[in-house]
Design a protein around this motif. Structure first.
Motif, PDB file in Angstrom:
ATOM      1  N   SER A 144       0.866  -1.184   0.000  1.00 28.04           N
ATOM      2  CA  SER A 144       0.000   0.000   0.000  1.00 28.04           C
ATOM      3  C   SER A 144       0.899   1.229   0.000  1.00 28.04           C
ATOM      4  CB  SER A 144      -0.895  -0.010   1.242  1.00 28.04           C
ATOM      5  OG  SER A 144      -1.656   1.171   1.330  1.00 28.04           O
ATOM      6  N   VAL A 145       0.840   1.976  -1.094  1.00 22.85           N
ATOM      7  CA  VAL A 145       1.773   3.074  -1.354  1.00 22.85           C
ATOM      8  C   VAL A 145       0.999   4.391  -1.333  1.00 22.85           C
ATOM      9  CG1 VAL A 145       3.465   3.980  -2.980  1.00 22.85           C
ATOM     10  CG2 VAL A 145       3.129   1.500  -2.804  1.00 22.85           C
ATOM     11  N   LEU A 146       1.260   5.218  -0.340  1.00 24.22           N
ATOM     12  CA  LEU A 146       0.539   6.481  -0.185  1.00 24.22           C
ATOM     13  C   LEU A 146       1.483   7.639  -0.483  1.00 24.22           C
ATOM     14  CD1 LEU A 146      -2.309   7.488   0.657  1.00 24.22           C
ATOM     15  CD2 LEU A 146      -1.375   7.835   2.947  1.00 24.22           C
ATOM     16  N   GLY A 147       1.111   8.431  -1.498  1.00 28.08           N
ATOM     17  CA  GLY A 147       1.972   9.509  -1.953  1.00 28.08           C
ATOM     18  C   GLY A 147       1.998  10.711  -1.026  1.00 28.08           C
ATOM     19  N   PRO A 148       2.958  11.599  -1.227  1.00 29.77           N
ATOM     20  CA  PRO A 148       3.058  12.822  -0.423  1.00 29.77           C
ATOM     21  C   PRO A 148       1.774  13.654  -0.511  1.00 29.77           C
ATOM     22  CG  PRO A 148       5.026  12.507  -1.768  1.00 29.77           C
ATOM     23  CD  PRO A 148       4.034  11.498  -2.237  1.00 29.77           C
ATOM     24  N   GLY A 149       1.399  14.242   0.639  1.00 30.40           N
ATOM     25  CA  GLY A 149       0.247  15.131   0.668  1.00 30.40           C
ATOM     26  C   GLY A 149      -1.087  14.454   0.456  1.00 30.40           C
ATOM     27  N   SER A 150      -1.183  13.158   0.736  1.00 32.73           N
ATOM     28  CA  SER A 150      -2.415  12.399   0.484  1.00 32.73           C
ATOM     29  C   SER A 150      -3.215  12.190   1.757  1.00 32.73           C
ATOM     30  CB  SER A 150      -2.084  11.040  -0.137  1.00 32.73           C
ATOM     31  OG  SER A 150      -1.548  11.172  -1.425  1.00 32.73           O
ATOM     32  N   ARG A 151      -4.513  12.044   1.574  1.00 32.27           N
ATOM     33  CA  ARG A 151      -5.406  11.708   2.680  1.00 32.27           C
ATOM     34  C   ARG A 151      -6.500  10.776   2.185  1.00 32.27           C
ATOM     35  NH1 ARG A 151      -7.049  13.371   7.780  1.00 32.27           N
ATOM     36  NH2 ARG A 151      -5.315  14.861   7.834  1.00 32.27           N
ATOM     37  N   VAL A 152      -6.692   9.681   2.914  1.00 31.70           N
ATOM     38  CA  VAL A 152      -7.806   8.764   2.666  1.00 31.70           C
ATOM     39  C   VAL A 152      -8.874   9.111   3.689  1.00 31.70           C
ATOM     40  CG1 VAL A 152      -8.545   6.361   2.564  1.00 31.70           C
ATOM     41  CG2 VAL A 152      -6.233   6.984   1.815  1.00 31.70           C
ATOM     42  N   THR A 153     -10.049   9.493   3.221  1.00 32.45           N
ATOM     43  CA  THR A 153     -11.083  10.041   4.091  1.00 32.45           C
ATOM     44  C   THR A 153     -11.679   8.977   5.021  1.00 32.45           C
ATOM     45  OG1 THR A 153     -12.748   9.693   2.374  1.00 32.45           O
ATOM     46  CG2 THR A 153     -11.658  11.830   2.413  1.00 32.45           C
ATOM     47  N   PRO A 154     -12.339   9.407   6.113  1.00 30.79           N
ATOM     48  CA  PRO A 154     -12.910   8.442   7.064  1.00 30.79           C
ATOM     49  C   PRO A 154     -13.871   7.463   6.390  1.00 30.79           C
ATOM     50  CG  PRO A 154     -12.911  10.645   8.010  1.00 30.79           C
ATOM     51  CD  PRO A 154     -12.503  10.806   6.577  1.00 30.79           C
ATOM     52  N   HIS A 155     -13.718   6.198   6.743  1.00 33.42           N
ATOM     53  CA  HIS A 155     -14.545   5.137   6.177  1.00 33.42           C
ATOM     54  C   HIS A 155     -14.466   3.929   7.094  1.00 33.42           C
ATOM     55  CE1 HIS A 155     -10.469   4.324   4.812  1.00 33.42           C
ATOM     56  NE2 HIS A 155     -10.817   3.064   4.598  1.00 33.42           N
ATOM     57  N   HIS A 156     -15.232   2.909   6.794  1.00 33.24           N
ATOM     58  CA  HIS A 156     -15.141   1.676   7.580  1.00 33.24           C
ATOM     59  C   HIS A 156     -15.394   0.482   6.674  1.00 33.24           C
ATOM     60  CE1 HIS A 156     -19.560   1.307   7.634  1.00 33.24           C
ATOM     61  NE2 HIS A 156     -19.570   2.601   7.871  1.00 33.24           N
ATOM     62  N   GLY A 157     -14.792  -0.646   7.028  1.00 37.60           N
ATOM     63  CA  GLY A 157     -14.931  -1.863   6.246  1.00 37.60           C
ATOM     64  C   GLY A 157     -16.307  -2.483   6.414  1.00 37.60           C
ATOM     65  N   PRO A 158     -16.667  -3.409   5.504  1.00 36.87           N
ATOM     66  CA  PRO A 158     -18.022  -3.945   5.481  1.00 36.87           C
ATOM     67  C   PRO A 158     -18.262  -5.170   6.348  1.00 36.87           C
ATOM     68  CG  PRO A 158     -16.829  -4.707   3.554  1.00 36.87           C
ATOM     69  CD  PRO A 158     -15.882  -3.801   4.317  1.00 36.87           C
ATOM     70  N   TYR A 159     -17.167  -5.835   6.842  1.00 36.37           N
ATOM     71  CA  TYR A 159     -17.393  -7.149   7.458  1.00 36.37           C
ATOM     72  C   TYR A 159     -16.355  -7.444   8.531  1.00 36.37           C
ATOM     73  CZ  TYR A 159     -17.868 -12.232   7.804  1.00 36.37           C
ATOM     74  OH  TYR A 159     -18.037 -13.516   8.266  1.00 36.37           O
ATOM     75  N   LYS A 160     -16.840  -7.853   9.746  1.00 33.98           N
ATOM     76  CA  LYS A 160     -15.954  -8.088  10.881  1.00 33.98           C
ATOM     77  C   LYS A 160     -15.193  -9.409  10.785  1.00 33.98           C
ATOM     78  CE  LYS A 160     -16.945  -6.783  15.056  1.00 33.98           C
ATOM     79  NZ  LYS A 160     -16.177  -5.518  15.164  1.00 33.98           N
ATOM     80  N   GLY A 161     -15.520 -10.230   9.808  1.00 39.15           N
ATOM     81  CA  GLY A 161     -14.865 -11.530   9.688  1.00 39.15           C
ATOM     82  C   GLY A 161     -13.442 -11.456   9.189  1.00 39.15           C
ATOM     83  N   ALA A 162     -12.997 -10.269   8.779  1.00 38.24           N
ATOM     84  CA  ALA A 162     -11.607 -10.068   8.349  1.00 38.24           C
ATOM     85  C   ALA A 162     -10.967  -9.026   9.253  1.00 38.24           C
ATOM     86  CB  ALA A 162     -11.560  -9.608   6.897  1.00 38.24           C
ATOM     87  N   LEU A 163      -9.679  -9.206   9.526  1.00 38.99           N
ATOM     88  CA  LEU A 163      -8.910  -8.242  10.304  1.00 38.99           C
ATOM     89  C   LEU A 163      -7.758  -7.735   9.452  1.00 38.99           C
ATOM     90  CD1 LEU A 163      -8.820 -10.112  13.729  1.00 38.99           C
ATOM     91  CD2 LEU A 163     -10.194  -8.103  13.151  1.00 38.99           C
ATOM     92  N   ASP A 199     -11.099  -3.142  10.787  1.00 37.67           N
ATOM     93  CA  ASP A 199     -11.392  -2.017   9.890  1.00 37.67           C
ATOM     94  C   ASP A 199     -12.874  -1.693   9.795  1.00 37.67           C
ATOM     95  OD1 ASP A 199     -12.280  -4.102   8.133  1.00 37.67           O
ATOM     96  OD2 ASP A 199     -11.757  -2.857   6.401  1.00 37.67           O
ATOM     97  N   THR A 200     -13.736  -2.429  10.544  1.00 38.13           N
ATOM     98  CA  THR A 200     -15.144  -2.023  10.582  1.00 38.13           C
ATOM     99  C   THR A 200     -15.341  -0.805  11.483  1.00 38.13           C
ATOM    100  OG1 THR A 200     -15.717  -3.557  12.386  1.00 38.13           O
ATOM    101  CG2 THR A 200     -15.947  -4.360  10.122  1.00 38.13           C
ATOM    102  N   TYR A 201     -14.323  -0.482  12.310  1.00 37.68           N
ATOM    103  CA  TYR A 201     -14.332   0.787  13.026  1.00 37.68           C
ATOM    104  C   TYR A 201     -13.927   1.887  12.039  1.00 37.68           C
ATOM    105  CZ  TYR A 201     -14.623  -1.545  17.581  1.00 37.68           C
ATOM    106  OH  TYR A 201     -15.035  -2.278  18.658  1.00 37.68           O
ATOM    107  N   GLU A 202     -14.518   3.063  12.195  1.00 43.52           N
ATOM    108  CA  GLU A 202     -14.159   4.160  11.294  1.00 43.52           C
ATOM    109  C   GLU A 202     -12.661   4.431  11.380  1.00 43.52           C
ATOM    110  OE1 GLU A 202     -16.410   8.150  10.438  1.00 43.52           O
ATOM    111  OE2 GLU A 202     -14.870   8.550  11.979  1.00 43.52           O
ATOM    112  N   HIS A 203     -12.041   4.598  10.208  1.00 41.22           N
ATOM    113  CA  HIS A 203     -10.616   4.891  10.175  1.00 41.22           C
ATOM    114  C   HIS A 203     -10.297   5.794   8.996  1.00 41.22           C
ATOM    115  CE1 HIS A 203     -11.244   1.201   7.835  1.00 41.22           C
ATOM    116  NE2 HIS A 203     -10.140   1.467   7.157  1.00 41.22           N
ATOM    117  N   GLU A 204      -9.184   6.482   9.103  1.00 41.94           N
ATOM    118  CA  GLU A 204      -8.705   7.375   8.055  1.00 41.94           C
ATOM    119  C   GLU A 204      -7.182   7.395   8.080  1.00 41.94           C
ATOM    120  OE1 GLU A 204      -9.479  11.591   8.691  1.00 41.94           O
ATOM    121  OE2 GLU A 204      -9.897  11.188  10.819  1.00 41.94           O
ATOM    122  N   VAL A 205      -6.587   7.802   6.966  1.00 44.19           N
ATOM    123  CA  VAL A 205      -5.131   7.763   6.803  1.00 44.19           C
ATOM    124  C   VAL A 205      -4.670   9.082   6.204  1.00 44.19           C
ATOM    125  CG1 VAL A 205      -3.211   6.525   5.733  1.00 44.19           C
ATOM    126  CG2 VAL A 205      -5.278   5.271   6.392  1.00 44.19           C
TER     127      VAL A 205
END
Length: 272
Positions: A144-163, A199-205
């Motif tokens: 997962s490659v995040l470039g300079p000055g980037s932001r991934v907005t708040p979101h949450h995953g769809p399923y608790k069966g994956a971590l 990732d079903t909890y809200e998160h942002e990067v």
């Protein structure tokens, strides 16, 4: 009570078959959502990972092996570093990611996707591939490659069966300006160190530096007691056959063809 694995095997097959038939036979998404909600509600008390936003490393002994081997993984990442801008944006591979990454230079290099290794990526990164093959319940793996000055907005995953697991590989020097919020927790990556979260909890990067940030990004099946483990496997299998995953695979295969030519040209002639 503990049962030997060879005695449980027939029971696992029966449960898996029955659950797979149930979730596949319902004609509406509402019915499937009810199954998922029922199962998710039982996960926190039937998993050594618990139900909090941040997940302990203890249930995943393979994470220690990844951290000990991080320099080997980083060396294989380094051969891609001069082509980061040529990597596909995440939403090029998975269009539904566009809503959270519209303002982010978020690029990916897929190694493993829904139960199947990416052959060319394994050829290019054999040490990383060998490590991934030792992870039980691996669903997805990519750089997962995040470039300079980037932001991934708040979101949450769809399923608790994956971590989710992140292993820091290439982290900006100013770590405090590059981070991840999960629920009420703020985390900063460190090279050679990893952590798990739900990732079903809200998160942002965000990456507010002028350097690239790269982590090894994994989704793994949540460890669960029987019979919930079998039900979870069945649902993950159903997701792997969904139209969204099929689209992502097709997009990735198309991109790989063009990147293969670019990579070979930039790497020069191969040794005999």
């Amino acid at each position: 009570m503990h049962f030997p694995p060879n005695l449980l095997a027939p029971t696992r097959k029966v449960v898996a078959a029955a659950f797979q038939q149930a979730i596949s036979s319902k004609p509406t998404g509402i019915a499937l959502r009810r199954y998922i909600t029922w199962l998710e509600n039982r996960m926190p008390t039937n998993s050594p990972a618990g139900g909090d936003a941040l997940v302990p490393n203890d249930p995943f002994p393979w994470a220690t092996l990844l951290e000990r081997s991080w320099k080997s993984i980083r060396s294989e990442l380094d051969q891609l570093s001069h082509n980061f801008d040529a990597l596909p944006r995440f939403d090029d591979i998975s269009p539904e990611q566009q809503r959270i990454s519209e303002n982010a230079n978020w690029r990916t290099y897929f190694l493993y996707g829904y139960g199947a290794p990416v052959a060319r990526a394994y050829d290019r990164c054999p040490q990383t591939g060998a490590l991934l093959d030792q992870i039980p319940g691996l669903i997805t793996a990519f750089f997962s490659v995040l470039g300079p000055g980037s932001r991934v907005t708040p979101h949450h995953g769809p399923y608790k069966g994956a971590l989710r697991y992140h292993l820091g590989l290439q982290i900006p020097a100013d770590r405090e300006r590059c981070g991840l919020r999960v629920g009420d927790h703020t985390l900063h990556w460190e090279e050679g160190q990893g952590f798990f979260f739900d990732d079903t909890y809200e998160h942002e990067v965000w990456n507010e530096t002028d350097e690239w940030r790269v982590v090894l990004f994994l989704d793994v099946a949540r460890p669960l007691r029987f019979p919930y483990s079998v039900m979870n496997e069945a649902l993950i299998g159903l997701i792997s056959r969904s139209a969204q995953v099929a689209t992502a695979r097709s997009n990735h295969e198309a991109w790989e063809e063009s990147f293969e030519r670019l990579f070979d040209a930039s790497a020069g002639p191969r040794k005999p």
